[in-house]
Design a protein around this motif. Structure first.
Motif, PDB file in Angstrom:
ATOM      1  N   ALA A 290       0.834  -1.204   0.000  1.00 42.75           N
ATOM      2  CA  ALA A 290       0.000   0.000   0.000  1.00 42.75           C
ATOM      3  C   ALA A 290       0.868   1.253   0.000  1.00 42.75           C
ATOM      4  CB  ALA A 290      -0.930  -0.010   1.215  1.00 42.75           C
ATOM      5  N   HIS A 291       1.919   1.257   0.815  1.00 41.34           N
ATOM      6  CA  HIS A 291       2.803   2.422   0.850  1.00 41.34           C
ATOM      7  C   HIS A 291       3.517   2.588  -0.489  1.00 41.34           C
ATOM      8  CE1 HIS A 291       6.745   4.393   1.468  1.00 41.34           C
ATOM      9  NE2 HIS A 291       6.011   5.243   2.176  1.00 41.34           N
ATOM     10  N   ALA A 292       3.997   1.481  -1.044  1.00 43.36           N
ATOM     11  CA  ALA A 292       4.704   1.549  -2.322  1.00 43.36           C
ATOM     12  C   ALA A 292       3.783   2.063  -3.422  1.00 43.36           C
ATOM     13  CB  ALA A 292       5.259   0.175  -2.689  1.00 43.36           C
ATOM     14  N   GLN A 293       2.525   1.636  -3.412  1.00 46.71           N
ATOM     15  CA  GLN A 293       1.566   2.106  -4.411  1.00 46.71           C
ATOM     16  C   GLN A 293       1.340   3.602  -4.274  1.00 46.71           C
ATOM     17  OE1 GLN A 293      -0.171   0.218  -7.058  1.00 46.71           O
ATOM     18  NE2 GLN A 293      -0.190   2.408  -7.562  1.00 46.71           N
ATOM     19  N   ARG A 294       1.265   4.093  -3.049  1.00 46.66           N
ATOM     20  CA  ARG A 294       1.087   5.535  -2.842  1.00 46.66           C
ATOM     21  C   ARG A 294       2.287   6.312  -3.372  1.00 46.66           C
ATOM     22  NH1 ARG A 294      -1.034   3.749   2.165  1.00 46.66           N
ATOM     23  NH2 ARG A 294       0.902   4.293   3.265  1.00 46.66           N
ATOM     24  N   VAL A 295       3.492   5.761  -3.174  1.00 52.41           N
ATOM     25  CA  VAL A 295       4.691   6.424  -3.699  1.00 52.41           C
ATOM     26  C   VAL A 295       4.620   6.529  -5.211  1.00 52.41           C
ATOM     27  CG1 VAL A 295       7.188   6.186  -4.023  1.00 52.41           C
ATOM     28  CG2 VAL A 295       6.189   5.780  -1.768  1.00 52.41           C
ATOM     29  N   LEU A 296       4.256   5.439  -5.883  1.00 57.92           N
ATOM     30  CA  LEU A 296       4.160   5.447  -7.342  1.00 57.92           C
ATOM     31  C   LEU A 296       3.158   6.483  -7.824  1.00 57.92           C
ATOM     32  CD1 LEU A 296       4.181   1.639  -8.293  1.00 57.92           C
ATOM     33  CD2 LEU A 296       6.079   3.259  -8.371  1.00 57.92           C
ATOM     34  N   MET A 297       2.011   6.538  -7.189  1.00 62.37           N
ATOM     35  CA  MET A 297       0.972   7.481  -7.605  1.00 62.37           C
ATOM     36  C   MET A 297       1.403   8.917  -7.350  1.00 62.37           C
ATOM     37  SD  MET A 297      -2.387   5.337  -6.347  1.00 62.37           S
ATOM     38  CE  MET A 297      -3.550   6.537  -7.021  1.00 62.37           C
ATOM     39  N   ARG A 298       2.024   9.157  -6.228  1.00 68.92           N
ATOM     40  CA  ARG A 298       2.474  10.514  -5.905  1.00 68.92           C
ATOM     41  C   ARG A 298       3.563  10.977  -6.867  1.00 68.92           C
ATOM     42  NH1 ARG A 298       3.662   9.658  -0.852  1.00 68.92           N
ATOM     43  NH2 ARG A 298       5.927   9.470  -1.097  1.00 68.92           N
ATOM     44  N   GLU A 299       4.511  10.093  -7.172  1.00 75.65           N
ATOM     45  CA  GLU A 299       5.575  10.460  -8.093  1.00 75.65           C
ATOM     46  C   GLU A 299       5.031  10.669  -9.508  1.00 75.65           C
ATOM     47  OE1 GLU A 299       9.292  10.722  -7.372  1.00 75.65           O
ATOM     48  OE2 GLU A 299       8.013  11.322  -5.691  1.00 75.65           O
ATOM     49  N   ALA A 300       4.114   9.815  -9.933  1.00 78.71           N
ATOM     50  CA  ALA A 300       3.514   9.967 -11.259  1.00 78.71           C
ATOM     51  C   ALA A 300       2.752  11.279 -11.362  1.00 78.71           C
ATOM     52  CB  ALA A 300       2.598   8.784 -11.558  1.00 78.71           C
ATOM     53  N   ALA A 301       2.044  11.646 -10.300  1.00 78.66           N
ATOM     54  CA  ALA A 301       1.296  12.904 -10.303  1.00 78.66           C
ATOM     55  C   ALA A 301       2.214  14.109 -10.437  1.00 78.66           C
ATOM     56  CB  ALA A 301       0.464  13.007  -9.020  1.00 78.66           C
ATOM     57  N   ALA A 302       3.445  13.958  -9.967  1.00 78.84           N
ATOM     58  CA  ALA A 302       4.434  15.039 -10.069  1.00 78.84           C
ATOM     59  C   ALA A 302       5.236  14.963 -11.368  1.00 78.84           C
ATOM     60  CB  ALA A 302       5.374  14.985  -8.874  1.00 78.84           C
ATOM     61  N   GLY A 303       4.865  14.016 -12.255  1.00 81.26           N
ATOM     62  CA  GLY A 303       5.548  13.882 -13.543  1.00 81.26           C
ATOM     63  C   GLY A 303       6.879  13.175 -13.468  1.00 81.26           C
ATOM     64  N   ARG A 304       7.045  12.357 -12.422  1.00 79.32           N
ATOM     65  CA  ARG A 304       8.316  11.652 -12.251  1.00 79.32           C
ATOM     66  C   ARG A 304       8.118  10.148 -12.401  1.00 79.32           C
ATOM     67  NH1 ARG A 304       9.071  15.804  -7.938  1.00 79.32           N
ATOM     68  NH2 ARG A 304       7.966  14.385  -6.511  1.00 79.32           N
ATOM     69  N   GLN A 305       9.196   9.452 -12.723  1.00 82.92           N
ATOM     70  CA  GLN A 305       9.186   7.996 -12.809  1.00 82.92           C
ATOM     71  C   GLN A 305       9.984   7.402 -11.652  1.00 82.92           C
ATOM     72  OE1 GLN A 305      10.653   7.791 -17.033  1.00 82.92           O
ATOM     73  NE2 GLN A 305       8.951   6.362 -17.261  1.00 82.92           N
ATOM     74  N   VAL A 306       9.728   6.130 -11.409  1.00 82.93           N
ATOM     75  CA  VAL A 306      10.389   5.429 -10.305  1.00 82.93           C
ATOM     76  C   VAL A 306      10.975   4.130 -10.834  1.00 82.93           C
ATOM     77  CG1 VAL A 306       9.995   4.194  -8.129  1.00 82.93           C
ATOM     78  CG2 VAL A 306       8.950   6.437  -8.491  1.00 82.93           C
ATOM     79  N   VAL A 307      12.145   3.765 -10.326  1.00 83.45           N
ATOM     80  CA  VAL A 307      12.768   2.482 -10.641  1.00 83.45           C
ATOM     81  C   VAL A 307      12.568   1.548  -9.454  1.00 83.45           C
ATOM     82  CG1 VAL A 307      14.918   1.280 -11.202  1.00 83.45           C
ATOM     83  CG2 VAL A 307      14.499   3.579 -12.095  1.00 83.45           C
ATOM     84  N   MET A 308      12.170   0.313  -9.744  1.00 85.48           N
ATOM     85  CA  MET A 308      11.997  -0.703  -8.710  1.00 85.48           C
ATOM     86  C   MET A 308      13.120  -1.706  -8.856  1.00 85.48           C
ATOM     87  SD  MET A 308       8.459  -2.670  -7.879  1.00 85.48           S
ATOM     88  CE  MET A 308       8.255  -3.650  -6.396  1.00 85.48           C
ATOM     89  N   LYS A 309      13.838  -1.974  -7.748  1.00 86.26           N
ATOM     90  CA  LYS A 309      15.010  -2.832  -7.794  1.00 86.26           C
ATOM     91  C   LYS A 309      14.905  -3.934  -6.744  1.00 86.26           C
ATOM     92  CE  LYS A 309      18.130   1.067  -8.872  1.00 86.26           C
ATOM     93  NZ  LYS A 309      19.414   1.724  -8.493  1.00 86.26           N
ATOM     94  N   PRO A 310      15.480  -5.102  -7.034  1.00 83.97           N
ATOM     95  CA  PRO A 310      15.641  -6.096  -5.960  1.00 83.97           C
ATOM     96  C   PRO A 310      16.534  -5.519  -4.871  1.00 83.97           C
ATOM     97  CG  PRO A 310      16.095  -7.058  -8.121  1.00 83.97           C
ATOM     98  CD  PRO A 310      16.024  -5.581  -8.322  1.00 83.97           C
TER      99      PRO A 310
END
Length: 309
Positions: free
Chosen positions: A129-149
């Motif tokens: 849930a927290h990770a999903q919120r991060v993705l949505m917040r970053e996308a709303a700001a026009g940014r992308q996120v990298v997910m890594k092991p």
């Protein structure tokens, strides 16, 4: 008696060959040892540690070149061997604590941030849930996120998930997210080699598979100027993790200043060696012997002197 060194490695090849040649040039006996073959054995006198090729004695020093993957228990035991060697007075380069910090990307990010080393914004948790919120917040700001092991190297397993979080099952139930830094087209990053607190060489890794700039993923290695900014940040990153030597990966931010993506505590250097005239193995061995081992001998001498007082 000559100095005897154990090169801890799970595979032999180009890197161990270069190291053994450099050790021979310094009249040092170096032997490849797989940590998986070592054991803690309290009946094995006098140290309670059995290191293949060294009988009931211990090596004078240990150079960590590779630690094989395995179960959590296997890796814990292998790192425990390195901890035990250090507790027994054997200098280890890099030691287990430093390797643990660099292998765990979340701890690397925490320490870089704590010590003020520029690095992209990072989030690590077990909460989808927290990770999903991060993705949505970053996308709303026009940014992308990298997910890594959390544990991994050579660009394996990296994803840019967009606004929908992938299943954490492929990431061992841990979400490690880092703000994406666009290095342009063709993309590139820098690898800076730090040995004994000094930045000595740099290269660019250009291209590769999509946006992942790893030599193992097809990136082209090119010479790069070791600027004061690159050197200073790479050294600070290495110090933050307590590493004797490291390969520091950096990328230019939007304002052009370098930021640290990762710090490699068991760094390969074949790609870097192809674009620099420096003999990297010799530099590593010189620092290992002249600084790490020499400091250890000085400490032992002082301790012995204290006992005689």
């Amino acid at each position: 008696m000559s100095v005897r060194v154990a090169i801890m490695t799970d595979e032999t090849g180009w890197h161990t060959g270069r190291l053994k040649k450099a050790f021979r040039a310094r009249d040092v006996e170096a032997r490849n040892v797989d940590l998986a073959d070592c054991r803690i054995d309290t009946t094995w006198k006098p140290h309670g540690l059995a290191i293949p090729g060294f009988g009931h004695t211990l090596p004078d020093a240990v150079f960590v070149r590779g630690i094989a993957g395995g179960t959590f228990e296997q890796v814990t035991l292998r790192l425990g061997i390195l901890h035990a060697l250090r507790e027994s007075g054997v200098p280890v380069y890099n030691d287990a604590r430093a390797i643990e910090r660099s292998v765990d990307k979340s701890m690397t990010s925490f320490l870089l941030n704590r010590y003020g080393v520029p690095t992209p914004a990072t989030w690590a948790s077990e909460s989808p849930a927290h990770a999903q919120r991060v993705l949505m917040r970053e996308a709303a700001a026009g940014r992308q996120v990298v997910m890594k092991p959390l544990f991994g190297s050579q660009g394996k397993g990296l994803k840019k998930p967009g606004v929908t979080l992938p299943s954490l099952s492929a990431f061992s139930q841990v979400a490690y997210l880092q703000r994406y830094v666009d290095a342009g087209t063709p993309g590139f990053d820098w690898r800076v080699l730090v040995i004994g607190g000094k930045a000595l060489a740099a290269m660019k890794r250009v291209g590769g598979e999509d946006w992942i700039h790893n030599f193992a993923r097809g990136a082209k290695c090119e010479p790069a100027e070791l600027t004061p900014a690159l050197a200073e940040i790479a050294v600070r990153a290495t110090e933050a993790l307590g590493l004797d030597y490291a390969g520091v990966d950096l990328i230019p931010s939007e304002d052009g200043r370098p930021v640290v993506l990762e710090v490699n505590g068991v760094a390969a250097w074949r790609g870097l060696q192809s674009v620099t005239p420096l003999d990297i193995a010799a530099l590593l061995v010189d620092d290992f012997l002249d600084r790490k081992l020499a400091a250890s001998k000085g400490t032992l001498a002082l301790a012995s002197g204290d006992e005689r007082v």
